[in-house]
Enzyme design. Structure first.
Site, short mmCIF file in Angstrom:
data_model
loop_
_atom_site.label_atom_id
_atom_site.label_comp_id
_atom_site.label_asym_id
_atom_site.label_seq_id
_atom_site.Cartn_x
_atom_site.Cartn_y
_atom_site.Cartn_z
CG HIS A 24 16.75 25.76 13.21
ND1 HIS A 24 16.30 24.59 13.69
CD2 HIS A 24 18.00 25.90 13.67
CE1 HIS A 24 17.24 24.04 14.42
NE2 HIS A 24 18.28 24.81 14.43
CG HIS A 78 26.24 20.08 18.30
ND1 HIS A 78 26.47 19.84 16.96
CD2 HIS A 78 24.93 20.46 18.38
CE1 HIS A 78 25.35 20.04 16.28
NE2 HIS A 78 24.41 20.42 17.12
CD GLU A 80 22.15 23.41 15.04
OE1 GLU A 80 22.04 22.27 15.55
OE2 GLU A 80 21.25 23.96 14.37
CG ASP A 82 22.05 25.47 19.36
OD1 ASP A 82 22.83 25.09 18.50
OD2 ASP A 82 21.19 24.73 19.86
CG HIS A 145 20.99 17.28 15.37
ND1 HIS A 145 20.26 18.20 14.67
CD2 HIS A 145 21.76 18.00 16.21
CE1 HIS A 145 20.54 19.41 15.10
NE2 HIS A 145 21.45 19.31 16.04
CG ASP A 164 21.72 19.43 20.01
OD1 ASP A 164 21.62 20.30 20.88
OD2 ASP A 164 22.00 19.67 18.83
CE1 TYR A 192 16.29 19.51 21.90
CE2 TYR A 192 16.81 17.21 21.48
CZ TYR A 192 17.22 18.53 21.65
OH TYR A 192 18.55 18.85 21.54
CG HIS A 225 18.99 22.39 23.80
ND1 HIS A 225 19.14 23.74 23.65
CD2 HIS A 225 19.55 21.83 22.71
CE1 HIS A 225 19.79 23.99 22.51
NE2 HIS A 225 20.05 22.85 21.92
#
Ligand code: FEO
Length: 395
Positions: A24, A78, A80, A82, A145, A164, A192, A225
């Site tokens: 994104h 989290h 999100e 992913d 985040h 993250d 990042y 990640h």
């Protein structure tokens, strides 16, 4: 990639996304990973899942260790996509006794999946969950985040599963920081931070303070990640401390685009002025540099200069894009300047200056030149560079 035992009976069971190139708006030119961790204890627990297309990698990896249906607990650090995009399939497959998440994650999961039959159990900062021989203490990290973000800490292992935070978008066959080149690893971690975490720098400062006050001992940080920090977990905490204080070095980033090379010629002259005053300069043409690489350079720069031609009474589109992206990430404490060539109206310099003022930059000056710069005009550009350098010394 096969599972990897990160500590006794604790496994990385995630997936490697070698080919993703755009996350994104962030250029992931070296891919990324979606990390998930499986803890074998009296209660077999899976921490996080992976992006939906990688469901079979996750299940394959779990299968090599336990039958997926033997998993008792799922922890969602989290929401999100992913990390939770395959939640419906995973929950259907493993049928966990409980799914632990923060209050905000409960709301987020419901808003994404509209399921009311999942065994969600809300935890908050300080909640401790026994897995048998080990326990998990949760630490909500709201807005690091997303509002739902949370850390899971296993004190018996001094292991922080950090969602993250402390991650990097870097696909590798290695799983640990001490197996790769440190310089390259830190460059990915900085990118990042600059593109995902920078906006939340004040919260990072607060979090580092809280972790210190709680006396949490950490000998491994396992993010969602990239590489796991095993060799030197303190290195990434120190880097986050430095980046979140937005400490700047004697460096200026010149971000520009050009139509007929006039603004580019001006950019080079501005750079000359900065270099003459001993400033390190990064030239970033937006024809050659991705916005996320520009932000990485902005992270530790003392000055940020924008150059744009005027197009249709406005900014050149790449410059408008860069300013919009940068504004969202809220870099602080920068000295700014603007320059550009124009034909007949020349609004771009004023627009760039206004955008930088809105970001709180301390504006050192600007230069506009009609059509093609000649000797006098270029001298003005050199002087602008010198002026910015002086402002950097005084700041
Ligand atoms: Fe890696 Fe915010 O998801």
């Amino acid at each position: 990639m096969p599972p990897c035992e990160v500590k006794k009976d604790i496994y990385w069971v995630g997936a490697i996304d070698w080919n993703i190139r755009d996350f994104h708006g962030y250029s992931t030119y070296m891919g990324t990973t979606y990390n998930a961790y499986l803890v074998l204890d009296e209660k077999v627990t899976l921490f996080d899942t992976v992006k939906k297309p990688f469901m079979s990698d996750l299940i394959h990896n779990i299968h090599k260790i336990v039958k997926p249906e033997e998993i008792d607990y799922l922890v969602v650090n989290h929401v999100e996509m992913d990390h939770s995009g395959n939640m419906p399939e995973i929950i259907e497959r493993i049928k966990p006794e409980k799914v632990f998440c923060s209050k905000m994650a409960e709301k987020g999961l419901r808003a994404h999946f509209h399921r009311h039959d999942w065994p969600l159990e809300v935890v908050e900062t300080g909640t401790s969950l026994s897995l048998g021989n080990r326990s998990v203490t949760f630490l909500e990290t709201r807005m690091l985040h997303w509002p739902d973000s949370m850390f899971s800490y296993i004190p018996e292992e001094k292991l922080l599963i950090s969602s993250d935070a402390f991650g990097q978008h870097w696909a590798t066959s290695e799983r640990f920081d001490d197996e790769v080149n440190t310089r390259e690893l830190m460059a990915h971690a900085a990118k990042y931070y600059a593109n995902i975490i920078l906006l939340y720098s004040r919260l990072v400062q607060k979090l580092i303070k809280t972790v210190g006050e709680l006396g949490i001992e950490i000998d491994m940080i396992a993010p969602d990640h990239g590489l796991i920090w095993r060799g030197e977990p303190g290195r990434i905490i120190e880097a986050y401390d430095k980046w979140s204080r937005q400490e700047a070095i004697n460096k200026a980033v010149i971000i520009y685009d050009t139509m007929w090379h006039s603004t580019e010629t001006m950019a080079n002259a501005v750079a000359d002025g900065l270099v003459q005053e001993g400033v390190s300069v990064k030239m970033m043409s937006l024809k050659a540099s991705h916005r996320s690489d520009v932000m990485t350079e902005v992270l530790d720069a003392k000055a940020v200069l924008f150059g744009s031609p005027t197009l249709n009474n406005g900014l050149f589109p790449t410059i408008a894009d860069m300013l919009c992206y940068m504004k969202g990430l809220k870099p602080r404490g920068k000295i700014g300047a603007a320059f550009g060539s124009y034909g007949w109206s020349g609004e771009a310099v004023k627009l760039m200056t206004k955008a930088m003022e809105e970001m709180g930059f301390d504006i050192a000056g600007s230069v506009r030149i009609q059509f093609v710069p000649e000797h006098e005009g270029l001298k003005e550009c050199v002087d602008l560079g010198r002026k910015v350098a002086r402002a950097m010394k005084e700041a």
